[in-house]
Scaffold this motif. Sequence first.
Motif, short mmCIF file in Angstrom:
data_model
loop_
_atom_site.label_atom_id
_atom_site.label_comp_id
_atom_site.label_asym_id
_atom_site.label_seq_id
_atom_site.Cartn_x
_atom_site.Cartn_y
_atom_site.Cartn_z
N LEU A 739 61.74 65.70 98.49
CA LEU A 739 62.66 66.47 97.85
C LEU A 739 63.72 67.27 98.88
O LEU A 739 63.35 67.69 100.31
N LEU A 740 64.77 68.51 98.22
CA LEU A 740 65.71 68.58 98.83
C LEU A 740 64.85 70.04 98.97
O LEU A 740 63.27 70.69 98.05
N PRO A 741 64.77 71.18 99.65
CA PRO A 741 64.13 72.48 99.82
C PRO A 741 64.04 72.85 98.63
O PRO A 741 64.63 72.62 98.24
N GLY A 742 62.35 73.57 98.40
CA GLY A 742 62.83 73.94 97.22
C GLY A 742 62.84 73.39 95.70
O GLY A 742 62.41 73.50 94.82
N ALA A 743 63.26 72.10 95.52
CA ALA A 743 63.05 71.46 94.33
C ALA A 743 61.31 70.92 94.36
O ALA A 743 60.92 70.79 95.40
N GLY A 744 61.30 69.96 93.55
CA GLY A 744 60.19 69.43 92.65
C GLY A 744 59.65 70.41 92.19
O GLY A 744 59.45 71.74 92.25
N LEU A 745 58.05 70.50 91.89
CA LEU A 745 56.61 71.09 91.05
C LEU A 745 56.60 72.38 91.82
O LEU A 745 56.18 72.73 93.48
#
Length: 746
Positions: A739-745
Amino acid sequence: MTHTPLQQPASSSDVGTSRPPVAKRVPAERTHHGDTFVDHYEWLRDKESEEVVAHLKAENAYQEAITAHQEPLREAIFQEIKGRTKETDLSVPNRKDGWWYFSRSIEGKEYGIQCRVRAQNTGNPVADWTPPAVEAGVEIPGEEVLLDGNVEAEGKPFFSVGGTAVTIDGNLYAYAVDNAGDERFTLRIKDLRTGELLPDVIENVFYGVSFSPDGTRIFYTVVDDSWRPYQVKSHVLGTPVTDDEVIYQEDDAAMWLGFELSSDRRHLVLGIGCSEYSETRLLRFDDPGAGLSTVISRNERVLYEAEPFLLEGPDGQETDRILITHNRNAVNSMVSLVDPAELSKPLAEQAWTTVVEHSDDVRVNGAGVTATHLVVSIRKDTIERVQVMSLAGLGTAAQQAPVEPAFDEELYTAGVGGSDYEAPVIRLGYTSYFTPSRIYDFVLPTPEQPAGELLLRKESPVLGGYDGSDYVATREWAEAADGTRVPLSVLRHRAVKQDSTAAGLVYGYGSYELSMDPGFGIARLSLLDRGVVFVIAHIRGGGELGRHWYEDGKKLSKKNTFTDFIAATDWLAQSGWVAPDRIAALGGSAGGLLMGAVANLAPEKYAAVVAQVPFVDPLTSILDPELPLSALEWEEWGNPITDPAVYEYMKSYTPYENVREVAYPKIAAVTSFNDTRVLYVEPAKWVQELRNKTTGSEPILMKIEMDGGHGGASGRYVQWRERAWDYAFIADSLGATELLPGAGLK
């Protein structure tokens, strides 16, 4: 010469190893127009064969072994889909006659529950057509369950509903269920007053069912041996099914048959057609003895739809009229009004009144009526839009200008979601790439409110801290080799940098004039959150830029579809967003044919290809009119049986016959054992030939759902896992698993 695969092949019985199963070679000759093709894997078509089933299971075992390391990623993506989806949810109630109909979905349950509650008639039209507030887990007083899919599906390998209908008085409910995935449904009828099923059971019906206005009969469609809907039948309730009347039978193997009730329910409307011309036949319910009447004969080669209705004139008298959406001297179609009395004259002598003029820039997709308004669906600048105008003065100098509900996004989709004929509102569905599905009621314009009014009824909730501003959607253009500009929709996470390092995915379809319209997708966020730049290529063969766009990508222009997709890939590779060696391709059904074609044409441009239910052996299928739906395909691809030029052209691009000795990328063919539209045998043969010829070492996989149909398995959780499988395969192949930094649930 057949290339020897780098890996030591395994036999079909070598289950549980990481060696690919090898099907035996049994030569079968196919000769047309002096050309003989030797097919070594045609024997895989026999789905009753234990040897075939064993081979397919070996394919699954092989793909499971090769992709075992992707399981944690699949699980992560599945949990992301699940975590963003409000599992206990409900639809916006939709009014039909005296009831509000809606569905509930409940956490942990695979299927929806169909419900209804009685409507009020207070005399205030807007209030009476304002849907009741329905809360998750809270039963409305008087709420009735019509059909609980979870109960119906219990103990069954598959469950899908192919049509429902309710009588006008609300007493009887008909529903058609498929428990195999083969799109043959069993029709049952429930008495909603008692909850009891009627003894009437009709097997092997196709999509769509309707009651007659008086509720004494039910209409349904039957398919022939090649899976083409060819009969519309009428069943009188309480009589033997063997006595059912054939209302109409279509014997032309290249024509499709369907039916619906007219909006005012005064007629049964039979639609017969292919992609190039059609015929509509009408049956009056108030005069069934008059039989079927034809609006425009197919011999005129007009592609059209017809809607009979009553139009009130200036004197207050209602007269029969037919609204015709047609391509007569109008390649992008137009809308005309005609008096039924004119239809007895030769077409050239009939007086038609123009209601919506033809435009080179606007594609008219369809038109219908409510009791007070004309509703027109159009496509302009690739975007699907809805326009309405009052029936008062229609077709005269007093005709009013159309009114279009206004939305504030550039790339969106708005379509009519159904409405009752008498309603003062129409139901609209709205979505964009990063706006979850919305349901609006559009209050139809009146002299007091000439612009109408949009009333937001619901926006589908997205959980997990979703914020649409984290993502960006732009319209870009690729240039094809012939100079044609091809529209692209480019989707990305805002955090992706334009430094030529990201991963990219190109998705396309490009057939049957179907448009890949903007729409929200929860599963797609899992790829975007891993830095994948997602490109939707609106290639020729689709309908995004009007009828010409479709015609320039079919029959003897079909290769434009493939080269447009490669042009879209080249645009992405040169865009500055992605690394050119980190691009994958994705497509399904006819888009699976696209995948096979571009894999043959430009295998070096892709790190991975996922072909879902892929139509990769179209020449074999279309050359055999006995195979499901093959004759219906002649209008899309041409008829290779009778036309040597079509045969030669198709043979030059059909994926299975054009596999060559090159290094193919990772390829996953995803299919279903019971698919009736694209048979599993096509990808089964294709992957064998790919493994024979590839000079590379990347795995060629086939994943087959043994209990699914053309849409895969049934049940939402199972479908989420299927999508997670596809996306994990892509992300792993592109090295985009984190996941990109800060992305996702959140």
